[in-house]
Enzyme design. Structure first.
Site, PDB file in Angstrom:
ATOM      1  N   GLY A  15       8.515  -2.042  -8.104  1.00  0.00           N
ATOM      2  CA  GLY A  15       7.391  -2.913  -8.444  1.00  0.00           C
ATOM      3  C   GLY A  15       6.836  -2.584  -9.822  1.00  0.00           C
ATOM      4  O   GLY A  15       6.748  -1.422 -10.200  1.00  0.00           O
ATOM      5  N   ARG A  76      15.516  -4.887  -7.830  1.00  0.00           N
ATOM      6  CA  ARG A  76      16.003  -3.964  -6.804  1.00  0.00           C
ATOM      7  C   ARG A  76      17.510  -4.185  -6.658  1.00  0.00           C
ATOM      8  O   ARG A  76      17.977  -5.313  -6.606  1.00  0.00           O
ATOM      9  CB  ARG A  76      15.273  -4.199  -5.481  1.00  0.00           C
ATOM     10  CG  ARG A  76      13.755  -4.056  -5.625  1.00  0.00           C
ATOM     11  CD  ARG A  76      13.046  -4.136  -4.297  1.00  0.00           C
ATOM     12  NE  ARG A  76      11.603  -4.215  -4.464  1.00  0.00           N
ATOM     13  CZ  ARG A  76      10.808  -3.182  -4.682  1.00  0.00           C
ATOM     14  NH1 ARG A  76      11.337  -1.972  -4.775  1.00  0.00           N
ATOM     15  NH2 ARG A  76       9.510  -3.334  -4.825  1.00  0.00           N
ATOM     16  N   THR A 130       3.398   3.283 -10.359  1.00  0.00           N
ATOM     17  CA  THR A 130       3.130   2.486  -9.160  1.00  0.00           C
ATOM     18  C   THR A 130       1.629   2.415  -8.959  1.00  0.00           C
ATOM     19  O   THR A 130       0.931   3.425  -9.087  1.00  0.00           O
ATOM     20  CB  THR A 130       3.802   3.074  -7.913  1.00  0.00           C
ATOM     21  OG1 THR A 130       3.278   2.430  -6.739  1.00  0.00           O
ATOM     22  CG2 THR A 130       3.565   4.573  -7.782  1.00  0.00           C
ATOM     23  N   ASP A 134       0.855   6.796  -4.684  1.00  0.00           N
ATOM     24  CA  ASP A 134       1.342   7.434  -3.459  1.00  0.00           C
ATOM     25  C   ASP A 134       2.525   8.373  -3.699  1.00  0.00           C
ATOM     26  O   ASP A 134       3.312   8.637  -2.791  1.00  0.00           O
ATOM     27  CB  ASP A 134       1.738   6.371  -2.429  1.00  0.00           C
ATOM     28  CG  ASP A 134       2.804   5.409  -2.951  1.00  0.00           C
ATOM     29  OD1 ASP A 134       3.183   5.522  -4.131  1.00  0.00           O
ATOM     30  OD2 ASP A 134       3.251   4.541  -2.179  1.00  0.00           O
ATOM     31  N   ARG A 176       0.342   0.192   1.362  1.00  0.00           N
ATOM     32  CA  ARG A 176       1.001   0.161   2.678  1.00  0.00           C
ATOM     33  C   ARG A 176       0.968   1.528   3.352  1.00  0.00           C
ATOM     34  O   ARG A 176       0.799   1.631   4.559  1.00  0.00           O
ATOM     35  CB  ARG A 176       2.453  -0.310   2.516  1.00  0.00           C
ATOM     36  CG  ARG A 176       3.168  -0.538   3.843  1.00  0.00           C
ATOM     37  CD  ARG A 176       4.553  -1.134   3.640  1.00  0.00           C
ATOM     38  NE  ARG A 176       4.473  -2.491   3.114  1.00  0.00           N
ATOM     39  CZ  ARG A 176       4.788  -2.828   1.868  1.00  0.00           C
ATOM     40  NH1 ARG A 176       5.178  -1.908   1.012  1.00  0.00           N
ATOM     41  NH2 ARG A 176       4.701  -4.073   1.468  1.00  0.00           N
TER      42      ARG A 176
END
Length: 328
Positions: A15, A76, A130, A134, A176
Site C-alpha cells: 500500500g 502486489r 505504511t 504496525d 486492521r
C-alpha cells in the site's frame, strides 16, 4: 563479507503511504552523494520481474518531496511468491548491473525482501512505509503522521454535523491489526469512545458508557473505530446494535477509507523519510544487509527483517488512561 556496491535499485511495494516519494528522493540523492548509481524499479516486485527499470539522478527526483503516493508506483506480485518468479527477478537485476536493493513498504515487502536476499545473496535494506504504524522495531513508519492529521481533520468536520443534529457518529479508520491511528486520532479529535483491536471493550460496556455520557448532558458523540476492532461483525452491524439498545441518538456511519492514504505528507513524515532514505544507503555502504532502518527514541537504527514481522505491539497504557479521562 564485503560487497562492492556500485549500483542500487529502489522500489516501493504494498500500500502507498504519504512520504514514500520523500524516501525515494533521499535514497537517490544519497546514492549521488556517495558516487553510486541509482535505478528506480517501477511497480514493486512485479516490475522487478519484468525489468521495468529507469535510471535516476538528483534531478529525476526534484519537486516530489511534497507529493503523496509514489512516483515508482506499487503493485502486489503473486509471481514473486514463487522461487521461479524470484529467479527471474534476480536475472533482471544482474542484467541491469544492480548490486543491492532498497525496498520501501510494510511487513509483506520485508518478508519478500528477506527471502530474496537469502536465496540470491543480494544486500537489501528496508524502509518502513505504511500508515498503520504496525511494523515492529520502529517507533514510527512513513505515512503514519500524515494519516493521523487527515483523520483528525475529518473528525473535526464530522463533529460539526454531530453537534448540529444530536447525532452519534461511528467513524471507521484504517488499522486492521493495530489501533495506533484510532487511539491517537481519537484522543486528538476528542472522541467519546475509541475501539481498537488490541482491547475488546464489549458491546454491553459500550452501551453503558454512551448512556452515562447522555445522562451527563452530552447530546452528540463521536466513536472512532479501528477497522480491525471485533466488537461487531462490521461497523454497520455495530451501528444497528447501538440503535436497538440506545434511545435518543441518530446513529450515522462514516468510513474514511483510502482518503487516509492520500495527500501531501506532513513535515514529520518528510523529515522521517529523508532520514531513513539516507540511512538505507549508509547501511549498504557499511556492509549491512537483510535489515530495516527504523527509528527508536529519535535515533536511527537497523533491525533484522525477521524482527520486523507485523504483530500486535504493546498498548501504550498511558494513552489508554488519557483517552478514558478526557472522554468524560
Amino acid at each position: 563479507m564485503t560487497y562492492n556496491i556500485k549500483k542500487v535499485g529502489v522500489l516501493t511495494s504494498g500500500g502507498d503511504a504519504p512520504g514514500m516519494n520523500a524516501a525515494i528522493r533521499a535514497v537517490v540523492r544519497a546514492c549521488v552523494y556517495n558516487k553510486l548509481e541509482c535505478v528506480g524499479v517501477y511497480r514493486g516486485y512485479e516490475g522487478l520481474i519484468e525489468g521495468d527499470f529507469k535510471d535516476l539522478n538528483a534531478r529525476s527526483v526534484k519537486n516530489i518531496i511534497n507529493r503523496g503516493g509514489t512516483i515508482l508506483k506499487s503493485a502486489r506480485s503473486k509471481e514473486f511468491f514463487s522461487k521461479e518468479g524470484r529467479e527471474i527477478a534476480y536475472h533482471k537485476l544482474k542484467e541491469k548491473g544492480i548490486d543491492a536493493l532498497v525496498t520501501i513498504g510494510g511487513d509483506g515487502t520485508f518478508a519478500g525482501a528477506s527471502v530474496f536476499s537469502n536465496e540470491f545473496d543480494i544486500p537489501i535494506i528496508g524502509i518502513p512505509g505504511t500508515i498503520d504504524n504496525d511494523i515492529n522495531g520502529t517507533d514510527f513508519t512513513i505515512g503514519y503522521d500524515t494519516a493521523l492529521n487527515t483523520v483528525v481533520e475529518a473528525i473535526d468536520k464530522i463533529r460539526d454535523t454531530a453537534n448540529s443534529h444530536s447525532r452519534l457518529f461511528l467513524v471507521e479508520v484504517m488499522g486492521r491489526d493495530a489501533g495506533d491511528i484510532a487511539l491517537n486520532a481519537g484522543i486528538g479529535a476528542g472522541a467519546e469512545e475509541i475501539l481498537i483491536p488490541e482491547q475488546d471493550m464489549g458491546r454491553g460496556r459500550l452501551i453503558e458508557s454512551l448512556k452515562r455520557s447522555k445522562k451527563s448532558g452530552k447530546t452528540s458523540s463521536i466513536i472512532v473505530v479501528s477497522e480491525g476492532d471485533q466488537i461487531g461483525k462490521n461497523i454497520f452491524k455495530l451501528a444497528s446494535y447501538i440503535e436497538e439498545n440506545l434511545v435518543g441518538y441518530e446513529v450515522r456511519v462514516t468510513v474514511l477509507g483510502h482518503i487516509q492514504r492520500g495527500g501531501s505528507p506532513s513535515c514529520f513524515d518528510r523529515v522521517l523519510a529523508s532520514r531513513l532514505g539516507v540511512a538505507s544507503i549508509d547501511a549498504l555502504i557499511n556492509d549491512e544487509r537483510n535489515v530495516m532502518v527504523g527509528i527508536r527514541h529519535n535515533k536511527v537504527l537497523s533491525v533484522p527483517f525477521l524482527a520486523t514481522k507485523k504483530g500486535k505491539k504493546e498498548l501504550d497504557l498511558e494513552l489508554i488512561r488519557v483517552a478514558d479521562i478526557t472522554s468524560l
